[in-house]
Design a protein around this motif. Structure first.
Motif, mmCIF file in Angstrom:
data_model
loop_
_atom_site.group_PDB
_atom_site.id
_atom_site.type_symbol
_atom_site.label_atom_id
_atom_site.label_comp_id
_atom_site.label_asym_id
_atom_site.label_seq_id
_atom_site.Cartn_x
_atom_site.Cartn_y
_atom_site.Cartn_z
ATOM 1 N N GLN A 174 1.748 -1.511 9.156
ATOM 2 C CA GLN A 174 2.263 -2.383 7.670
ATOM 3 C C GLN A 174 0.663 -2.068 6.180
ATOM 4 O OE1 GLN A 174 5.426 -0.779 5.965
ATOM 5 N NE2 GLN A 174 5.431 -0.293 8.440
ATOM 6 N N ALA A 175 0.221 -2.926 6.819
ATOM 7 C CA ALA A 175 -1.535 -2.774 6.220
ATOM 8 C C ALA A 175 -2.130 -0.761 5.808
ATOM 9 C CB ALA A 175 -2.353 -2.942 7.354
ATOM 10 N N TYR A 176 -1.704 -0.403 6.788
ATOM 11 C CA TYR A 176 -2.002 1.723 6.508
ATOM 12 C C TYR A 176 -0.909 2.672 6.513
ATOM 13 C CZ TYR A 176 -1.756 0.918 11.707
ATOM 14 O OH TYR A 176 -1.953 0.827 13.259
ATOM 15 N N HIS A 177 0.104 2.213 6.305
ATOM 16 C CA HIS A 177 1.075 2.622 6.167
ATOM 17 C C HIS A 177 1.287 3.019 4.355
ATOM 18 C CE1 HIS A 177 5.349 4.747 5.815
ATOM 19 N NE2 HIS A 177 5.166 4.406 7.108
ATOM 20 N N GLU A 178 1.440 4.638 3.959
ATOM 21 C CA GLU A 178 1.584 5.095 3.272
ATOM 22 C C GLU A 178 2.516 4.446 2.415
ATOM 23 O OE1 GLU A 178 2.125 9.641 0.583
ATOM 24 O OE2 GLU A 178 2.564 9.362 2.952
ATOM 25 N N HIS A 179 3.481 3.834 2.909
ATOM 26 C CA HIS A 179 4.326 2.926 1.622
ATOM 27 C C HIS A 179 3.943 0.993 2.003
ATOM 28 C CE1 HIS A 179 5.737 6.911 0.483
ATOM 29 N NE2 HIS A 179 6.270 7.290 1.697
ATOM 30 N N GLY A 180 3.486 1.014 2.725
ATOM 31 C CA GLY A 180 2.973 -0.170 2.883
ATOM 32 C C GLY A 180 3.089 -0.834 1.191
ATOM 33 N N ILE A 181 3.184 -2.546 1.795
ATOM 34 C CA ILE A 181 3.262 -2.979 0.387
ATOM 35 C C ILE A 181 2.610 -3.221 -0.629
ATOM 36 C CG2 ILE A 181 3.355 -5.447 0.919
ATOM 37 C CD1 ILE A 181 5.462 -4.538 -1.306
ATOM 38 N N VAL A 182 1.464 -2.819 -0.179
ATOM 39 C CA VAL A 182 -0.114 -2.692 -1.251
ATOM 40 C C VAL A 182 -0.302 -1.629 -1.514
ATOM 41 C CG1 VAL A 182 -2.378 -3.067 -1.016
ATOM 42 C CG2 VAL A 182 -1.434 -5.057 -0.466
ATOM 43 N N GLN A 183 -0.302 -0.608 -0.832
ATOM 44 C CA GLN A 183 -0.193 0.761 -1.078
ATOM 45 C C GLN A 183 1.421 1.119 -2.544
ATOM 46 O OE1 GLN A 183 -0.180 -0.252 1.545
ATOM 47 N NE2 GLN A 183 -1.837 0.639 2.833
ATOM 48 N N VAL A 184 2.201 0.869 -2.416
ATOM 49 C CA VAL A 184 2.720 0.405 -3.861
ATOM 50 C C VAL A 184 2.711 -0.087 -4.378
ATOM 51 C CG1 VAL A 184 5.643 -0.006 -3.857
ATOM 52 C CG2 VAL A 184 5.103 1.387 -1.553
ATOM 53 N N ALA A 185 2.164 -1.233 -4.414
ATOM 54 C CA ALA A 185 2.145 -2.044 -5.574
ATOM 55 C C ALA A 185 1.159 -1.667 -6.130
ATOM 56 C CB ALA A 185 1.807 -3.209 -4.979
ATOM 57 N N THR A 186 0.076 -1.311 -5.224
ATOM 58 C CA THR A 186 -1.203 -0.212 -6.462
ATOM 59 C C THR A 186 -0.525 0.687 -7.314
ATOM 60 O OG1 THR A 186 -2.552 -0.941 -4.170
ATOM 61 C CG2 THR A 186 -3.506 0.596 -5.597
ATOM 62 N N ARG A 187 -0.010 1.643 -6.462
ATOM 63 C CA ARG A 187 0.394 2.868 -7.744
ATOM 64 C C ARG A 187 1.142 2.594 -8.559
ATOM 65 N NH1 ARG A 187 0.871 5.392 -1.729
ATOM 66 N NH2 ARG A 187 2.983 4.733 -1.375
ATOM 67 N N PHE A 188 2.032 0.992 -8.232
ATOM 68 C CA PHE A 188 2.905 1.137 -9.449
ATOM 69 C C PHE A 188 1.824 0.395 -10.472
ATOM 70 C CE2 PHE A 188 4.765 -2.594 -11.583
ATOM 71 C CZ PHE A 188 5.728 -1.666 -12.409
ATOM 72 N N ILE A 189 0.547 -0.463 -9.610
ATOM 73 C CA ILE A 189 -0.305 -1.042 -11.404
ATOM 74 C C ILE A 189 -0.977 0.873 -11.864
ATOM 75 C CG2 ILE A 189 -2.972 -2.469 -11.632
ATOM 76 C CD1 ILE A 189 -1.172 -4.206 -9.514
ATOM 77 N N LYS A 190 -1.285 1.320 -10.911
ATOM 78 C CA LYS A 190 -2.472 2.060 -11.572
ATOM 79 C C LYS A 190 -1.733 2.927 -13.138
ATOM 80 C CE LYS A 190 -6.399 2.061 -11.459
ATOM 81 N NZ LYS A 190 -6.761 1.223 -12.272
ATOM 82 N N GLU A 191 -0.534 3.441 -12.311
ATOM 83 C CA GLU A 191 0.946 4.268 -13.491
ATOM 84 C C GLU A 191 0.724 3.368 -14.469
ATOM 85 O OE1 GLU A 191 5.167 5.691 -13.762
ATOM 86 O OE2 GLU A 191 4.522 5.414 -11.760
#
Length: 326
Positions: free
Chosen positions: A92-109
């Motif tokens: 889950q650290a490097y999954h496209e839909h990992g929690i950090v990845q999802v949170a990053t996209r949310f914040i940058k949006e």
């Protein structure tokens, strides 16, 4: 008394205005990086029991937190993820839909002006709680690098502005720098946890990140608290491998190391005011034993005086409020 010869140092302390005029070090809101713990699910805003004022936040509650961060003038956040599922390799650290990845996209949006720093490690995502691949009970260095590179690239693809690898594997900066460059992310900086000690001050963080090792400890890859010259070797390696920032972690017990790093390397120095330091202050304040505001501002100013350019701290929101009131 007229025959005595001595200096009148108090002349420069006589009034608040004069003291302000000659102050040598200044703490600014721009210096502060606020850590966030993001979790999966909905409606989650659970206070970490050992870290009063710090929460596990699901994505739907992240917006209110970020609104407050931005309103306070804090410009940078450091993201830690707590996944629902863990495995031996920390998938889950490097999954496209990992929690950090999802949170990053949310914040940058929704908050594109905020600098998103992604913590790049495996310990929150592995079932064994170590920062790398386990073989025969040992944390293997080179196989771990491959997964850390995948994690860094995935975080950059999600929109992270800075990659912050915290694993302390040998060669981690070189591997991540090469991986980012190969993936087309030459302009993404690496904020290296260059000098990271095997510290007892991490206890509350391990509760927050759910990353306590399931066996052994991390002393084979994190540094011995007794060592000073080793810190220079670690930092020198990271500079040579392409680091853009150098982190010293923890903060208060290692201010001498911060000054050494500042004096020896021409890169921005970051200090991590870690969970144990935070929790001790909070506990003492809740018992009425200390002036929390006075202690925190003195502590953070001391970190600046020691040579830190930036401070990662759970006190960031409180400090930003107090700076506004000054």
């Amino acid at each position: 008394m007229n025959d005595l010869q001595f200096s009148r140092h108090r002349r420069l302390r006589s009034t608040a205005s004069i003291r302000s005029l000659v102050r040598e070090n200044h703490l600014r809101t721009d210096d502060l990086i606020y850590p966030l713990f993001v979790v999966e699910g909905e409606g989650v805003r659970n206070e970490v029991s050992s870290m009063p004022g710090v929460y596990h936040l699901s994505i739907d509650n992240l917006r209110a937190e970020m609104d407050e961060v931005v309103q306070l003038g804090i410009k940078s956040v450091l993201l830690f993820g707590v996944p629902d599922e863990k495995d031996e390799c920390g998938t889950q650290a490097y999954h496209e839909h990992g929690i950090v990845q999802v949170a990053t996209r949310f914040i940058k949006e929704h908050f594109p002006e905020v600098v998103v720093i992604a913590d790049t490690c495996l310990c929150e995502y592995t079932s064994h709680g170590h920062c790398g691949v386990i073989e025969n009970g040992n944390v293997k260095n080179d196989p771990s690098l491959e997964l850390l590179v995948k994690t860094a690239v995935s975080q950059a693809q999600a929109g992270a502005d800075i990659i912050a690898p915290s694993n302390m594997m040998d060669g981690f900066v070189a591997a991540i720098r090469a991986g980012l460059d190969e993936a087309g992310f030459e302009d993404i900086p690496v904020m290296s946890y260059a000098v990271k000690y095997a510290s007892a001050f991490y206890g509350p963080f391990r509760e927050a990140a759910e990353s306590t090792p399931q066996f052994g400890d991390r002393k084979s890859y994190q540094m011995d608290p007794a060592n000073r010259l080793e810190a220079m070797r670690e930092a020198e390696s990271d500079v040579a491998e392409g680091a853009d920032f150098l982190i010293v972690k923890p903060g208060m017990p290692y201010l001498d190391i911060v000054r050494d790093v500042k004096n020896n390397f021409n890169l921005p120095v970051v200090i991590y005011n870690v969970s144990g330091e935070y929790s001790m202050v909070k506990a003492a304040a809740q018992n009425g034993w200390i002036d929390e505001r006075g202690i925190v501002m003195e502590m953070l100013t001391g970190m600046k005086r020691a040579g830190a350019d930036l401070i990662i701290t759970y006190h960031a929101k409180d400090a930003a409020r107090w700076l506004k009131e000054q």
